[in-house]
Design a protein around this motif. Structure first.
Motif, mmCIF file in Angstrom:
data_model
loop_
_atom_site.group_PDB
_atom_site.id
_atom_site.type_symbol
_atom_site.label_atom_id
_atom_site.label_comp_id
_atom_site.label_asym_id
_atom_site.label_seq_id
_atom_site.Cartn_x
_atom_site.Cartn_y
_atom_site.Cartn_z
ATOM 1 N N ASN A 122 9.371 -3.745 12.662
ATOM 2 C CA ASN A 122 9.808 -3.348 13.995
ATOM 3 C C ASN A 122 10.224 -1.882 13.983
ATOM 4 N N LYS A 123 9.700 -1.116 14.923
ATOM 5 C CA LYS A 123 10.060 0.297 15.093
ATOM 6 C C LYS A 123 9.677 1.150 13.884
ATOM 7 N N LEU A 124 8.683 0.732 13.147
ATOM 8 C CA LEU A 124 8.210 1.510 12.003
ATOM 9 C C LEU A 124 6.807 2.018 12.271
ATOM 10 N N ASN A 125 6.520 3.223 11.841
ATOM 11 C CA ASN A 125 5.192 3.809 11.937
ATOM 12 C C ASN A 125 4.594 3.880 10.542
ATOM 13 N N PHE A 126 3.362 3.425 10.403
ATOM 14 C CA PHE A 126 2.762 3.262 9.085
ATOM 15 C C PHE A 126 1.685 4.311 8.812
ATOM 16 N N THR A 127 1.651 4.736 7.560
ATOM 17 C CA THR A 127 0.568 5.581 7.088
ATOM 18 C C THR A 127 -0.594 4.677 6.695
ATOM 19 N N LEU A 128 -1.799 5.084 7.017
ATOM 20 C CA LEU A 128 -2.972 4.299 6.629
ATOM 21 C C LEU A 128 -3.138 4.372 5.114
ATOM 22 N N THR A 129 -3.075 3.233 4.451
ATOM 23 C CA THR A 129 -3.214 3.197 2.992
ATOM 24 C C THR A 129 -4.669 3.079 2.573
ATOM 25 N N SER A 130 -5.515 2.666 3.467
ATOM 26 C CA SER A 130 -6.956 2.665 3.240
ATOM 27 C C SER A 130 -7.596 2.844 4.611
ATOM 28 N N GLU A 131 -8.855 2.940 4.680
ATOM 29 C CA GLU A 131 -9.518 3.249 5.940
ATOM 30 C C GLU A 131 -9.155 2.235 7.023
ATOM 31 N N MET A 132 -8.406 2.679 8.032
ATOM 32 C CA MET A 132 -8.042 1.894 9.218
ATOM 33 C C MET A 132 -7.117 0.723 8.905
ATOM 34 N N HIS A 133 -6.484 0.710 7.749
ATOM 35 C CA HIS A 133 -5.550 -0.368 7.433
ATOM 36 C C HIS A 133 -4.196 0.219 7.039
#
Length: 965
Positions: free
Chosen positions: A121-132
């Motif tokens: 919740n309320k977290l923004n994620f870096t893509l660890t692989s293509e589009m994931h």
């Protein structure tokens, strides 16, 4: 189970790799931060709050899909986490405080599935692989299915990962994520607290995970039964210290992108729930227990507060209380240390995080030069409450939030036992009747009350969970467990608790597990005779709301019970499997002689020993049972005669009970209001605090209902006659107010008598408070007001003063470095009778530079308790409720605000306003505080009815009393 834990060989390799890769972790986080910083520079503030593409989110209507349900599916179970977090204590160019992090969780597949559903919740994620946004690997050589797609279900607060194949049952996997969040000032999750030291603003990164905010700090299986081991690492600026649940293993210094940082690792936690996690980064200092103590105790806080000795009392009592609970539970404290930290901004009173307990400053700090014994009592009871949780709640945890009362009710009950051990001269256990039992009665007599324990499917959403943190859960839970301990005996109760803790250590339970362990002890002790099993007795008290009023007819010997409701016309629309009947343990006496205990098991029964024509009968000795008592008119008269002739024959607690029961029975139209008022006639002879406090609380209702009517004058006159003797008594025993009363309870009662005397116009009272306050205004550095009288003196002096008195109080509030002192001034400032000052004070609550967010609710409710301020506070809430809700994001806080502001409501117009307010909130889509608004409507209806039916009677009786004087 011992303090250690078993690590399988593959797990050990994973942890070894994670430990060795600490530098890589930092570099990874640095890259994440650099990427986010560039995005911040390129976008507006609003846009930077959501760096993932909108396509990654689903806001579709709820379905029967597992990601649209609020409960986690039972397909996966976490085993351990490795979490690294880096909070920034300086705002970025957009004015945001952020944290970056990475998290890995090892979980086992227990049922076949191709979905990984984890809270976020309320977290923004870096893509660890293509589009994931997450990377999945298998442990112990297990093949990990490829990720098909990931998305975020915002309503249910889930990250959903759909796999191309099913996970293998019995196999373990590793889920890795990198993310970014905001270190906001919302007092929840991973948040920031601020304070000023030597003119410099300091920022603290801290946490409050309970009940559902761990997901705001990192992706996790955020339910209490999803226990796991947590390996935590914190990155933090030089000059700060990092704390977490486990002991620090070491701190390294390094440079990242020309920025110096420290890295602190912590020992792994025990297996525990996510809501008990805590971590803090600050410039705080500590005092600690001596090296020979087998548990390290540290008290942390602001440098000035610790240096001035405000943490000394907490340090002195913490270790003895821990040892007391070890003996009480017959179970060793399972951790190597107990950190306790006082935070400048904290929404609750305290939080029982395992190994790192967080507190408001007023709940941990005590300064004997400035603070009162009441402040000290608060500190010791809060500490004992939180330390009680180390076993009951942390070691053994409720399976789901519907049994929250198991945690909080229990800690509330035994906190009095621990505090009594720490301060044996205070007789503090007696205060349970006022602070817990009577408090619970007031709420539980409403049809809008709720059972202590509900079905799991009735408590699902975060809002529903949050609303459980209420008076029923805490105070009724404590009262019920106190009753159980009394009829079992404390030794049997404690032995059952030990067996419960031993069997279920590091796991989760439901309430029937506790009943089972207690029953085993009962079965082994032939001296305990119960009319039914512990399960049968106690389920009636926790699975249906409310409580009974037991009516004893001494003319016939009959006893009966009925569901007590404060509104006799209220309709109970909540079915009960027990038809609102209870198994009631009735302790009783006759003419002062203890007659033992009798069980009432049906609606009506006959009990010959209670039949009498001459003796008085009194039931529920020392109010150990959770029920009210009514009598036939003859017995009421005999009790009143005893009170007026020699009240000391009846115990202090039962004198308080007679008053409290009578007034509430009258409000429920079971007895006449004049009978209730007659229980106060003897008060001119009463010197004890608890009966006086019980009377004042009930008479406060009369002030609330009549302070704007013609009844107020005769009420003042009557109560002035009761308060005058007590006022004179305290004037004598304090040598004309120059000394502190010797007994602890007398210090409480001195507050009562000055408050009542000033309210009713006792000669010399207002002059006394103004004199003390004026002396302080002349010498601000030398406060002459006795610490235990400060709230009363501040309030009365500011109420009878003007702008000069208020402005001085505000200046002292802003300059105060002691939380307890600031809190007293916060209350005193609300007492002014100048409307524009009250309006300005309310406006200050919207400015965090004036009033801290944690104090908003208190300030508004304080103003609403003032007859001048009540309509101003009500208008203020209706104009600003959306901002208030947004600030707190929690129904329990907003609910407390509503119930605090509407206490005076007693007209049809006010009821219409309240109903319209409920409609406005419903129309907006908010669900916060709806239960409290329903309670407020019910209370207002009851007030309207009570005033219409009793106003004339009360007026006539009061006039008769003044004539007879």
């Amino acid at each position: 189970m011992g303090k250690g834990f078993y690590i399988s060989k593959p797990t050990g390799f994973v942890l070894l790799g994670l430990g060795a890769g600490a530098v890589l972790t930092i570099l990874t986080l640095s890259v994440v931060y650099t990427q986010e910083k560039r995005k911040n520079e390129a976008n507006s503030i609003d846009e930077t709050r959501m760096v993932m593409t909108t396509a990654a989110y689903s806001t579709s209507a709820p379905s029967n899909k597992p990601w649209d349900k609020y409960r986690l599916p039972d397909t996966l179970r976490p085993e351990y986490y490795n979490v690294t977090l880096w909070p920034r204590l300086v705002a970025d160019k957009q004015g945001m405080y952020i944290f970056t992090g990475k998290s890995g969780v090892a979980f086992k597949c227990v049922k076949e599935t191709n979905l990984i559903i984890i809270h976020s919740n309320k977290l923004n994620f870096t893509l660890t692989s293509e589009m994931h946004h997450a990377k999945l690997t298998g442990l112990e050589g297990t093949h990990a299915p490829a990720v098909l797609k990931t998305w975020f279900q915002t309503q249910t607060q889930f990250m959903v990962i759909q796999l191309k194949e099913n996970l293998q049952v019995g196999k373990s996997y590793w889920l890795y994520t990198e993310f970014r969040g905001e270190l906001s000032d919302d007092l929840g999750g991973f948040y920031r607290s601020e304070y000023v030291e030597n003119g410099v603003k300091k920022v603290v990164a801290t946490t409050q995970m309970q009940p559902t905010a761990a997901r705001n700090a990192f992706p996790c299986f955020d339910e209490p039964s999803m226990k796991a081991i947590f390996h935590l690492t914190l990155l933090h600026p030089p000059g700060t210290v990092a704390l977490a649940n486990g002991m620090e293993l070491g701190t390294e210094s390094m440079t990242i992108n020309n920025q110096e940082v420290l890295l602190t690792r912590f020992e792994p936690t025990e297996k525990m729930s996510t809501y008990l996690l805590a971590f803090v980064v600050s410039e705080f200092i500590n005092i600690r227990s001596p090296p020979e103590a087998n548990v390290l105790i540290r008290i942390w806080g602001r440098r000035e507060a610790i240096a001035n000795g405000q943490g000394d009392y907490a340090l002195n009592v913490t270790f003895p209380i821990l040892k007391y609970f070890e003996k009480y539970y017959n179970t060793k404290y399972p951790l190597s240390k107990s950190d306790q930290i006082a935070l400048p901004d904290f929404a609750a009173g305290a939080m029982e995080n395992w190994g790192l307990v967080t507190y408001r400053e007023t709940s941990l700090f005590y300064d004997p030069k400035v603070s009162s014994n009441e402040d000290r009592e608060w500190v010791v009871t809060v500490i004992t409450h939180e330390l009680a949780h180390m076993w009951f709640g942390n070691l053994v945890t409720m399976r789901w939030w519907n049994d929250l009362w198991l945690n909080e009710g229990f800690a509330s009950y035994v906190s009095y036992l621990g505090a009594d051990y720490a301060e044996p001269t205070w007789n503090i256990k007696d205060l349970m009747v006022l602070q817990q039992v009577q408090r619970a009665f007031a709420v539980d007599a409403l049809v809008s009350s709720h059972p202590l324990s509900s079905r799991e499917d009735e408590v699902i959403t975060p809002d529903q969970i949050d609303e459980l943190f209420d008076t029923i859960t805490y105070s009724k839970g404590a009262a019920i467990l106190r009753m159980l301990s009394e009829f079992l005996s404390e030794s049997v109760f404690a032995k059952g608790l030990h067996n419960y803790l031993h069997e279920y250590a590091y796991s989760n339970t439901v309430h029937t597990d506790l009943w089972k362990k207690l029953q085993e002890v009962v079965d082994a002790d032939s001296s305990i005779q119960l009319p039914a099993s512990v399960n049968e007795i106690m389920n009636r008290w926790i699975l249906q709301m409310g409580f009974p009023v037991v009516t004893i007819d001494t003319q016939t010997g009959s006893i009966s019970q009925q569901h007590f409701l404060i509104d006799p016309e209220a309709v109970v629309d909540k079915p009960s499997d027990y038809n609102y009947e209870w198994f009631v343990p009735i302790t009783w006496m006759k003419n002062g002689s203890n007659m033992g205990q009798h069980w009432l098991l049906t609606k009506t029964a006959s009990y010959e020993p209670m039949k009498t024509d001459t003796d008085w009968v009194l039931a529920n000795l020392n109010v150990t049972g959770y029920y009210r008592v009514n009598y036939d008119s003859h017995n009421w008269e005999r009790l009143l005669t005893q009170l007026t002739s020699d009240h000391k024959v009846i115990s202090v607690l039962n004198r308080a009970q007679i008053i409290d029961d009578a007034f509430h029975l009258a409000r429920a139209e079971i007895i006449n209001i004049t009978l209730a008022l007659r229980t106060t006639q003897y008060l001119s002879e009463e010197k004890e605090y608890i009966p006086w406090e019980s009377a004042i609380r009930n008479l406060e209702y009369f002030f609330l209902m009549f302070d704007r009517s013609e009844v107020f004058g005769p009420l003042q006159t009557y109560l002035r006659g009761k308060a005058q003797p007590l006022f004179d008594h305290f004037k004598v025993i304090t040598s004309n107010w120059t000394q502190k009363p010797p007994r602890y309870m007398d210090q409480y009662n001195q507050q009562n008598v000055i408050s009542m005397a000033c309210k009713t116009g006792v000669k010399g009272c207002s002059e006394l408070t103004r004199m003390w306050y004026r002396q302080w205004m002349k010498k601000p550095d030398s406060n002459p007001i006795p610490p235990h009288l400060k709230p009363i003196v501040y309030c009365n002096a500011i109420a009878t003063g003007g702008v000069e008195e208020w402005d001085f109080g505000w200046k002292m509030f802003k300059n105060s470095t002691i939380g307890g002192e600031a809190e007293k001034l916060l209350f005193g400032l609300s007492c002014t009778k100048v409307p524009w000052l009250l309006n300005r004070y309310l406006e200050y609550t919207m400015d965090p530079n004036q009033i801290r967010k944690q104090d908003i609710i208190f300030t508004i409710v304080y103003v609403a308790s003032n007859e001048i301020g009540q309509p101003l506070a009500w208008d203020f809430i209706r104009a600003n409720w959306e901002s208030i809700i947004k600030d707190f994001e929690g129904g329990s806080f907003f609910g407390s605000l509503i119930l605090g502001v509407i206490k005076k409501f007693s007209t049809k117009f006010e009821l219409q306003q309240l109903q319209r307010f409920k409609e406005d909130i419903a129309a907006s889509g908010f669900s916060f505080g709806t239960h409290a608004i329903e309670q407020a409507i019910e209370r207002t209806k009851a007030n309207i009815k009570w005033v219409s039916e009793n106003k004339a009677q009360v007026m006539n009786w009061l006039i008769e009393q003044s004539v007879s004087l």
